[in-house]
Design an enzyme around this catalytic site. Sequence first.
Site, PDB file in Angstrom:
ATOM      1  N   PRO A 267      -2.636   5.553  -4.012  1.00 25.63           N
ATOM      2  CA  PRO A 267      -2.249   6.616  -3.088  1.00 25.63           C
ATOM      3  C   PRO A 267      -3.284   6.910  -1.999  1.00 25.63           C
ATOM      4  O   PRO A 267      -4.487   6.893  -2.251  1.00 25.63           O
ATOM      5  CB  PRO A 267      -2.072   7.840  -3.999  1.00 25.63           C
ATOM      6  CG  PRO A 267      -2.846   7.520  -5.229  1.00 25.63           C
ATOM      7  CD  PRO A 267      -2.766   6.038  -5.400  1.00 25.63           C
ATOM      8  N   ASN A 268      -2.750   7.178  -0.827  1.00 29.25           N
ATOM      9  CA  ASN A 268      -3.515   7.588   0.361  1.00 29.25           C
ATOM     10  C   ASN A 268      -4.318   6.462   1.016  1.00 29.25           C
ATOM     11  O   ASN A 268      -4.905   6.653   2.082  1.00 29.25           O
ATOM     12  CB  ASN A 268      -4.439   8.775   0.046  1.00 29.25           C
ATOM     13  CG  ASN A 268      -3.652   9.970  -0.461  1.00 29.25           C
ATOM     14  OD1 ASN A 268      -2.726  10.416   0.202  1.00 29.25           O
ATOM     15  ND2 ASN A 268      -3.965  10.465  -1.651  1.00 29.25           N
TER      16      ASN A 268
ATOM     17  N   ARG B 128      -8.166   8.381   7.627  1.00 28.34           N
ATOM     18  CA  ARG B 128      -8.427   9.317   6.532  1.00 28.34           C
ATOM     19  C   ARG B 128      -9.934   9.452   6.291  1.00 28.34           C
ATOM     20  O   ARG B 128     -10.599   8.458   5.966  1.00 28.34           O
ATOM     21  CB  ARG B 128      -7.769   8.744   5.273  1.00 28.34           C
ATOM     22  CG  ARG B 128      -8.110   9.457   4.016  1.00 28.34           C
ATOM     23  CD  ARG B 128      -7.722   8.613   2.800  1.00 28.34           C
ATOM     24  NE  ARG B 128      -7.957   9.390   1.601  1.00 28.34           N
ATOM     25  CZ  ARG B 128      -8.109   8.880   0.401  1.00 28.34           C
ATOM     26  NH1 ARG B 128      -8.038   7.589   0.207  1.00 28.34           N
ATOM     27  NH2 ARG B 128      -8.339   9.663  -0.620  1.00 28.34           N
TER      28      ARG B 128
ATOM     29  N   TYR C  24     -14.600   6.924   4.127  1.00 30.68           N
ATOM     30  CA  TYR C  24     -13.898   5.657   3.889  1.00 30.68           C
ATOM     31  C   TYR C  24     -13.983   4.659   5.039  1.00 30.68           C
ATOM     32  O   TYR C  24     -13.477   3.541   4.914  1.00 30.68           O
ATOM     33  CB  TYR C  24     -12.429   5.946   3.552  1.00 30.68           C
ATOM     34  CG  TYR C  24     -12.258   6.789   2.307  1.00 30.68           C
ATOM     35  CD1 TYR C  24     -12.692   6.333   1.066  1.00 30.68           C
ATOM     36  CD2 TYR C  24     -11.687   8.067   2.364  1.00 30.68           C
ATOM     37  CE1 TYR C  24     -12.554   7.110  -0.081  1.00 30.68           C
ATOM     38  CE2 TYR C  24     -11.545   8.852   1.230  1.00 30.68           C
ATOM     39  CZ  TYR C  24     -11.977   8.368   0.012  1.00 30.68           C
ATOM     40  OH  TYR C  24     -11.845   9.128  -1.125  1.00 30.68           O
TER      41      TYR C  24
ATOM     42  N   ASN D 181      -7.633  -1.003  -6.240  1.00 29.92           N
ATOM     43  CA  ASN D 181      -8.239   0.277  -5.899  1.00 29.92           C
ATOM     44  C   ASN D 181      -7.172   1.317  -6.233  1.00 29.92           C
ATOM     45  O   ASN D 181      -6.238   1.520  -5.449  1.00 29.92           O
ATOM     46  CB  ASN D 181      -8.630   0.348  -4.420  1.00 29.92           C
ATOM     47  CG  ASN D 181      -9.305   1.679  -4.091  1.00 29.92           C
ATOM     48  OD1 ASN D 181      -9.243   2.635  -4.871  1.00 29.92           O
ATOM     49  ND2 ASN D 181      -9.946   1.740  -2.931  1.00 29.92           N
TER      50      ASN D 181
ATOM     51  N   ALA E  66      -6.830   7.969  -6.252  1.00 25.82           N
ATOM     52  CA  ALA E  66      -6.979   9.126  -7.142  1.00 25.82           C
ATOM     53  C   ALA E  66      -6.384   8.882  -8.530  1.00 25.82           C
ATOM     54  O   ALA E  66      -6.772   9.555  -9.498  1.00 25.82           O
ATOM     55  CB  ALA E  66      -6.338  10.356  -6.500  1.00 25.82           C
TER      56      ALA E  66
ATOM     57  N   GLU F 128     -11.777  -3.437 -10.723  1.00 27.56           N
ATOM     58  CA  GLU F 128     -11.563  -2.120 -10.111  1.00 27.56           C
ATOM     59  C   GLU F 128     -12.490  -1.973  -8.902  1.00 27.56           C
ATOM     60  O   GLU F 128     -13.683  -2.244  -9.002  1.00 27.56           O
ATOM     61  CB  GLU F 128     -11.878  -1.037 -11.154  1.00 27.56           C
ATOM     62  CG  GLU F 128     -11.739   0.378 -10.625  1.00 27.56           C
ATOM     63  CD  GLU F 128     -12.120   1.422 -11.681  1.00 27.56           C
ATOM     64  OE1 GLU F 128     -12.220   1.074 -12.880  1.00 27.56           O
ATOM     65  OE2 GLU F 128     -12.346   2.578 -11.289  1.00 27.56           O
TER      66      GLU F 128
ATOM     67  N   HIS G 237     -13.678   0.513  -5.498  1.00 27.68           N
ATOM     68  CA  HIS G 237     -13.654   1.765  -4.731  1.00 27.68           C
ATOM     69  C   HIS G 237     -14.487   1.573  -3.478  1.00 27.68           C
ATOM     70  O   HIS G 237     -15.575   0.993  -3.532  1.00 27.68           O
ATOM     71  CB  HIS G 237     -14.209   2.932  -5.548  1.00 27.68           C
ATOM     72  CG  HIS G 237     -13.408   3.189  -6.771  1.00 27.68           C
ATOM     73  ND1 HIS G 237     -12.168   3.781  -6.740  1.00 27.68           N
ATOM     74  CD2 HIS G 237     -13.641   2.871  -8.058  1.00 27.68           C
ATOM     75  CE1 HIS G 237     -11.678   3.835  -7.957  1.00 27.68           C
ATOM     76  NE2 HIS G 237     -12.546   3.277  -8.780  1.00 27.68           N
TER      77      HIS G 237
ATOM     78  N   ARG H 214     -20.199  11.485  -5.749  1.00 33.47           N
ATOM     79  CA  ARG H 214     -19.258  12.463  -5.201  1.00 33.47           C
ATOM     80  C   ARG H 214     -18.927  13.549  -6.248  1.00 33.47           C
ATOM     81  O   ARG H 214     -19.725  13.834  -7.114  1.00 33.47           O
ATOM     82  CB  ARG H 214     -18.015  11.728  -4.681  1.00 33.47           C
ATOM     83  CG  ARG H 214     -18.368  10.723  -3.573  1.00 33.47           C
ATOM     84  CD  ARG H 214     -17.147  10.011  -3.049  1.00 33.47           C
ATOM     85  NE  ARG H 214     -16.235  10.957  -2.397  1.00 33.47           N
ATOM     86  CZ  ARG H 214     -14.952  10.664  -2.123  1.00 33.47           C
ATOM     87  NH1 ARG H 214     -14.465   9.482  -2.446  1.00 33.47           N
ATOM     88  NH2 ARG H 214     -14.193  11.559  -1.539  1.00 33.47           N
TER      89      ARG H 214
HETATM   90  C1  DQA Z   1     -11.334   5.842  -3.833  1.00 34.53           C
HETATM   91  C2  DQA Z   1     -12.075   6.942  -4.596  1.00 34.53           C
HETATM   92  C3  DQA Z   1     -11.111   7.916  -5.242  1.00 34.53           C
HETATM   93  O1  DQA Z   1     -11.822   8.943  -5.911  1.00 34.53           O
HETATM   94  C4  DQA Z   1     -10.223   8.562  -4.188  1.00 34.53           C
HETATM   95  O2  DQA Z   1      -9.271   9.401  -4.807  1.00 34.53           O
HETATM   96  C5  DQA Z   1      -9.573   7.559  -3.304  1.00 34.53           C
HETATM   97  C6  DQA Z   1     -10.346   6.409  -2.834  1.00 34.53           C
HETATM   98  C7  DQA Z   1     -12.291   4.915  -3.057  1.00 34.53           C
HETATM   99  O3  DQA Z   1     -11.862   3.841  -2.675  1.00 34.53           O
HETATM  100  O4  DQA Z   1     -13.449   5.278  -2.822  1.00 34.53           O
HETATM  101  O5  DQA Z   1      -8.427   7.725  -2.891  1.00 34.53           O
HETATM  102  O6  DQA Z   1     -10.623   5.046  -4.775  1.00 34.53           O
END
Ligand code: DQA
Length: 147
Positions: free
Chosen positions: A9-10, A17, A22, A74, A77, A98, A100, A107
Amino acid sequence: MKILLLNGPNLNLLGQREPGVYGRETLADIEKNLTKVAARSGCELECFQSNHEGALVDRIHQAFSGGVNGILINPGAFTHSSIALRDAVAGVALPTVEIHLSNVHAREEFRQHSYIAPVAIGQILGFGPLGYELGLKALVHHLGGAG
Ligand code: DQA
């Protein structure tokens, strides 16, 4: 070798964003670059992004029957909330890395826990878009290819 790149998501909003966290690269930029990098290692890359937990679970199940050798994910959240995603990864038993973009450990407290980490072969975080390349390299190496 076929690799599935999943973004949660997102992550479709990358580029606009929270660029301070990011960066300015879009998801399309990342996918395009990684497709080229994968091809250089003799890999086919399938890309999928969804804001919906069930859609990601379904895509992981499809990977199992669709000849995918490994997964880069990735989970956004969902990393910190989704037992369903964790069970899907564990259920298909495909090697999974995984990723990020940000260093989640630097954070908020709620980002410190990952449901995915225990079922992944490893995590790469904090290196921005480069993390996707590093993750691909690690995954291909794990699978015995020329990563
Ligand atoms: C994320 C880190 C997560 O905590 C966050 O909710 C994201 C992006 C990252 O790529 O740093 O949406 O996965």
